[in-house]
Design a protein around this motif. Structure first.
Motif, PDB file in Angstrom:
ATOM      1  N   ILE A 178       0.809  -1.218   0.000  1.00 15.03           N
ATOM      2  CA  ILE A 178       0.000   0.000   0.000  1.00 15.03           C
ATOM      3  C   ILE A 178       0.836   1.258   0.000  1.00 15.03           C
ATOM      4  O   ILE A 178       0.317   2.349   0.069  1.00 15.03           O
ATOM      5  CB  ILE A 178      -0.930   0.037   1.231  1.00 15.03           C
ATOM      6  N   GLY A 179       2.140   1.064  -0.035  1.00 10.38           N
ATOM      7  CA  GLY A 179       2.984   2.251  -0.120  1.00 10.38           C
ATOM      8  C   GLY A 179       3.328   2.869   1.222  1.00 10.38           C
ATOM      9  O   GLY A 179       3.814   3.985   1.292  1.00 10.38           O
ATOM     10  N   ALA A 180       3.073   2.135   2.311  1.00  7.34           N
ATOM     11  CA  ALA A 180       3.527   2.624   3.616  1.00  7.34           C
ATOM     12  C   ALA A 180       5.017   2.316   3.750  1.00  7.34           C
ATOM     13  O   ALA A 180       5.488   1.309   3.244  1.00  7.34           O
ATOM     14  CB  ALA A 180       2.745   1.962   4.744  1.00  7.34           C
ATOM     15  N   ASP A 181       5.747   3.181   4.410  1.00  9.15           N
ATOM     16  CA  ASP A 181       7.182   2.996   4.555  1.00  9.15           C
ATOM     17  C   ASP A 181       7.520   2.163   5.780  1.00  9.15           C
ATOM     18  O   ASP A 181       8.600   1.600   5.879  1.00  9.15           O
ATOM     19  CB  ASP A 181       7.885   4.347   4.661  1.00  9.15           C
ATOM     20  N   ASP A 182       6.596   2.138   6.697  1.00  8.02           N
ATOM     21  CA  ASP A 182       6.852   1.422   7.933  1.00  8.02           C
ATOM     22  C   ASP A 182       5.513   1.260   8.639  1.00  8.02           C
ATOM     23  O   ASP A 182       4.530   1.892   8.265  1.00  8.02           O
ATOM     24  CB  ASP A 182       7.799   2.241   8.815  1.00  8.02           C
ATOM     25  N   TYR A 183       5.479   0.394   9.634  1.00  5.77           N
ATOM     26  CA  TYR A 183       4.271   0.339  10.445  1.00  5.77           C
ATOM     27  C   TYR A 183       4.642   0.065  11.892  1.00  5.77           C
ATOM     28  O   TYR A 183       5.708  -0.463  12.192  1.00  5.77           O
ATOM     29  CB  TYR A 183       3.282  -0.696   9.930  1.00  5.77           C
ATOM     30  N   ILE A 184       3.764   0.488  12.768  1.00  7.28           N
ATOM     31  CA  ILE A 184       3.982   0.263  14.197  1.00  7.28           C
ATOM     32  C   ILE A 184       2.670  -0.279  14.750  1.00  7.28           C
ATOM     33  O   ILE A 184       1.596   0.155  14.338  1.00  7.28           O
ATOM     34  CB  ILE A 184       4.426   1.559  14.907  1.00  7.28           C
ATOM     35  N   THR A 185       2.759  -1.265  15.648  1.00  9.23           N
ATOM     36  CA  THR A 185       1.531  -1.877  16.131  1.00  9.23           C
ATOM     37  C   THR A 185       1.089  -1.239  17.440  1.00  9.23           C
ATOM     38  O   THR A 185       1.902  -0.907  18.296  1.00  9.23           O
ATOM     39  CB  THR A 185       1.711  -3.395  16.334  1.00  9.23           C
ATOM     40  N   LYS A 186      -0.226  -1.050  17.556  1.00 11.69           N
ATOM     41  CA  LYS A 186      -0.837  -0.507  18.770  1.00 11.69           C
ATOM     42  C   LYS A 186      -1.160  -1.646  19.727  1.00 11.69           C
ATOM     43  O   LYS A 186      -1.545  -2.705  19.269  1.00 11.69           O
ATOM     44  CB  LYS A 186      -2.150   0.187  18.421  1.00 11.69           C
ATOM     45  N   PRO A 187      -1.073  -1.468  21.020  1.00 12.44           N
ATOM     46  CA  PRO A 187      -0.630  -0.219  21.645  1.00 12.44           C
ATOM     47  C   PRO A 187       0.884  -0.139  21.618  1.00 12.44           C
ATOM     48  O   PRO A 187       1.556  -1.149  21.769  1.00 12.44           O
ATOM     49  CB  PRO A 187      -1.141  -0.350  23.072  1.00 12.44           C
ATOM     50  N   PHE A 188       1.435   1.045  21.393  1.00 13.36           N
ATOM     51  CA  PHE A 188       2.885   1.180  21.377  1.00 13.36           C
ATOM     52  C   PHE A 188       3.323   2.124  22.494  1.00 13.36           C
ATOM     53  O   PHE A 188       2.560   2.989  22.929  1.00 13.36           O
ATOM     54  CB  PHE A 188       3.384   1.699  20.029  1.00 13.36           C
ATOM     55  N   ALA A 189       4.535   1.928  22.958  1.00 13.78           N
ATOM     56  CA  ALA A 189       5.109   2.877  23.910  1.00 13.78           C
ATOM     57  C   ALA A 189       5.518   4.103  23.105  1.00 13.78           C
ATOM     58  O   ALA A 189       6.025   3.967  21.999  1.00 13.78           O
ATOM     59  CB  ALA A 189       6.323   2.268  24.592  1.00 13.78           C
ATOM     60  N   ILE A 190       5.278   5.267  23.656  1.00 15.24           N
ATOM     61  CA  ILE A 190       5.579   6.495  22.926  1.00 15.24           C
ATOM     62  C   ILE A 190       7.056   6.556  22.544  1.00 15.24           C
ATOM     63  O   ILE A 190       7.418   7.037  21.468  1.00 15.24           O
ATOM     64  CB  ILE A 190       5.135   7.756  23.712  1.00 15.24           C
TER      65      ILE A 190
END
Ligand code: CA
Length: 240
Positions: free
Chosen positions: A102-114
């Protein structure tokens, strides 16, 4: 308060997130780090903002009212290539985020630490600057694949026009492997080179991107350009 001078040099980050508390929290933390931020709380207004203004990075939630994150990314990519970090719950959609190009460069999964998010953002910008600074104008090749570093493109054989359309990450991943032809490259090394992450970061993302890359560069009926070395990493080399 930030000084005016700092303001003008700040990287601009658009946060598209409908959970208001999360959006505000992320925004405050990013601004504390010196970034300028803007929040949009639905997909439609987020897309409009991202299309009409220039941002250095977009943090995009997946589940959004009006237009979901997939659709925002897909439509935005028709217009421009502003980098996107997708934020998603750790569930079955995660694989869709990763598996769909989809053209995302990266992803982070929730819940994440800030701290994790801030580290990703810092790594992202560091990688950007680093990546452009160290690049030299020369070509690297393996079998019939040729990387043109000046233009950051990849093509097959002499057909310079036959450019293989790769995302920024896929390109960086391929470049790192091709700069180490014959040597096994570990997941940890790839994560540090391509994503700019510190040691100890999850390396699953590498496997996901190797899969994308193979889908794009491999030719049916031929050995994959990239071999998996179980338990270690990946290598580009001819089979003996
Ligand atoms: Ca949401």
């Amino acid at each position: 308060f930030l000084t005016k001078e700092n303001d003008m040099t700040s990287k601009k980050i658009l946060i598209i997130e409908d959970e208001k508390n999360l959006a505000r929290f992320v925004s405050l933390e990013l601004e504390h780090e010196g970034y300028a931020t803007e929040i949009k709380d639905n997909g439609r207004s987020g897309l409009e903002e991202a299309t009409s203004k220039d941002y250095d990075l977009i943090l995009l939630d997946l589940m959004l009212p009006e237009l979901d994150g997939f659709e925002v990314a897909r439509r935005l990519r028709k217009e421009k290539d502003t980098p996107i970090i997708m934020m998603t719950a750790r569930d079955s959609t995660m694989d869709r985020v990763a598996g769909l190009d989809i053209g995302a460069d990266d992803y982070i999964t929730k819940p994440f630490a800030i701290e994790e998010l801030l580290a990703r953002v810092r790594a992202f910008f560091r990688r950007e600057e680093h990546g452009h600074a160290v690049e030299r104008a020369e070509n690297t090749s393996f079998r019939d694949l040729v990387i043109d570093k000046t233009n950051r493109t990849v093509h097959r054989g002499k057909k310079v026009s036959a450019v293989i359309d790769l995302t920024r990450r896929e390109y960086d991943l391929l470049l790192t492997l091709m700069q180490n032809v014959g040597d096994v490259v570990t997941r940890e090394y790839l994560v540090s080179q391509v994503w700019g992450y510190e040691e100890g970061t999850e390396t699953n993302v590498v496997d996901v991107y190797i899969r994308y890359l193979r889908n794009k560069i491999d030719v049916e009926g031929q050995d994959s350009y990239i071999q998996t070395v179980r338990g270690l990493g990946y290598v580009m080399r001819e089979r003996k």
